[in-house]
Design a protein around this motif. Structure first.
Motif, short mmCIF file in Angstrom:
data_model
loop_
_atom_site.label_atom_id
_atom_site.label_comp_id
_atom_site.label_asym_id
_atom_site.label_seq_id
_atom_site.Cartn_x
_atom_site.Cartn_y
_atom_site.Cartn_z
N ALA A 129 21.18 78.64 60.92
CA ALA A 129 22.03 77.87 60.05
C ALA A 129 22.31 76.49 60.52
O ALA A 129 22.48 75.71 59.55
N ARG A 130 22.21 76.28 61.65
CA ARG A 130 22.18 74.65 62.03
C ARG A 130 21.00 74.08 61.11
O ARG A 130 21.21 72.87 60.55
N ALA A 131 19.80 74.57 61.24
CA ALA A 131 18.66 73.91 60.32
C ALA A 131 18.76 73.70 58.97
O ALA A 131 18.66 72.81 58.47
N GLU A 132 19.54 75.00 58.66
CA GLU A 132 19.82 74.80 56.98
C GLU A 132 20.85 73.99 56.83
O GLU A 132 20.83 73.30 55.78
N ALA A 133 21.84 73.84 57.64
CA ALA A 133 23.04 72.62 57.50
C ALA A 133 22.19 71.39 57.54
O ALA A 133 22.68 70.49 56.71
N GLU A 134 21.56 71.23 58.43
CA GLU A 134 20.99 69.99 58.44
C GLU A 134 20.00 69.52 57.36
O GLU A 134 20.06 68.29 56.81
N ARG A 135 19.21 70.53 56.83
CA ARG A 135 18.65 70.28 55.64
C ARG A 135 19.37 69.91 54.40
O ARG A 135 18.92 69.03 53.75
N LEU A 136 20.29 70.73 54.22
CA LEU A 136 21.35 70.56 53.27
C LEU A 136 21.88 68.94 53.40
O LEU A 136 22.07 68.57 52.42
N ALA A 137 22.39 68.75 54.48
CA ALA A 137 22.90 67.41 54.78
C ALA A 137 21.90 66.47 54.42
O ALA A 137 22.38 65.36 53.82
N ALA A 138 20.71 66.53 54.82
CA ALA A 138 19.69 65.52 54.42
C ALA A 138 19.41 65.62 52.94
O ALA A 138 19.30 64.47 52.52
N GLU A 139 19.48 66.63 52.42
CA GLU A 139 19.26 66.96 50.82
C GLU A 139 20.41 66.25 50.22
O GLU A 139 20.12 65.51 49.19
N THR A 140 21.48 66.67 50.53
CA THR A 140 22.76 65.92 49.77
C THR A 140 22.86 64.37 50.15
O THR A 140 23.11 63.68 49.12
N LYS A 141 22.25 63.91 51.35
CA LYS A 141 22.36 62.40 51.66
C LYS A 141 21.30 61.92 50.62
O LYS A 141 21.57 60.89 50.09
N THR A 142 20.02 62.18 50.55
CA THR A 142 19.10 61.95 49.59
C THR A 142 19.68 62.02 48.13
O THR A 142 19.33 60.90 47.48
N LYS A 143 20.22 63.00 47.75
CA LYS A 143 20.64 63.27 46.25
C LYS A 143 21.94 62.18 46.04
O LYS A 143 21.97 61.47 45.22
#
Length: 164
Positions: free
Chosen positions: A81-95
């Motif tokens: 979940a932490r990895a997914e949250a970090e991935r989503l945060a990075a993806e959201t930041k990129t978007k």
């Protein structure tokens, strides 16, 4: 022998007769078998208690193992979940960065278009003003040319009259 000793002898004799009767009727066997049965029942209960204790220890060990597995699974879920949250945060930041860059680019393009339009409007206004000024000048020049031509024609006519 006195009376007291005689009573003790009779008690001893009665006791021996009583024990003899018990032995004759096999009461000792019944008592021994009852004691053996009770001993066997107690041994069976002890065996059952031992078996139940071992079973309980196995269950405790199994539940501890399941608890460890559940903790490990929960830990892996939390890690995922932490990895997914970090991935989503990075993806959201990129978007978000892409969105901001696109909006900035669109704003810059609109500003450039507005600049181009303003320059074109200024050029058109300047061209219109130049055309109007040229028309005015040409109108005055034409008017002056007419006047100059009349003055010149009159001068030529006056010179002809004087020369003739």
């Amino acid at each position: 022998m006195n009376d007291m000793q005689l009573a003790e002898v009779w008690v001893a004799v009665a006791f021996l007769v009583f024990v003899g009767i018990l032995i004759y009727y096999g009461v000792h066997k019944t008592i021994v078998s009852a004691l053996d049965a009770r001993g066997a029942r107690i041994a069976a209960e002890l065996d059952e208690a031992r078996r139940l204790k071992e079973e309980a220890q196995k269950l405790v060990a199994e539940y501890k193992r399941k608890q460890r597995e559940a903790e490990t699974e929960a830990e892996s879920i939390v890690t995922a979940a932490r990895a997914e949250a970090e991935r989503l945060a990075a993806e959201t930041k990129t978007k978000l960065e892409d969105f901001v860059a696109r909006r900035t680019r669109m704003a810059e393009e609109k500003i450039a278009q507005a600049e181009t339009q303003a320059i074109a409007d200024v050029k058109a206004f300047a061209a219109d003003a130049a055309v109007r000024a040229a028309e005015g000048l040409l109108g005055r020049v034409a008017h002056e040319a007419d006047t100059a031509e009349r003055v010149m024609n009159a001068a030529i006519a006056d010179v002809k009259a004087k020369l003739n």
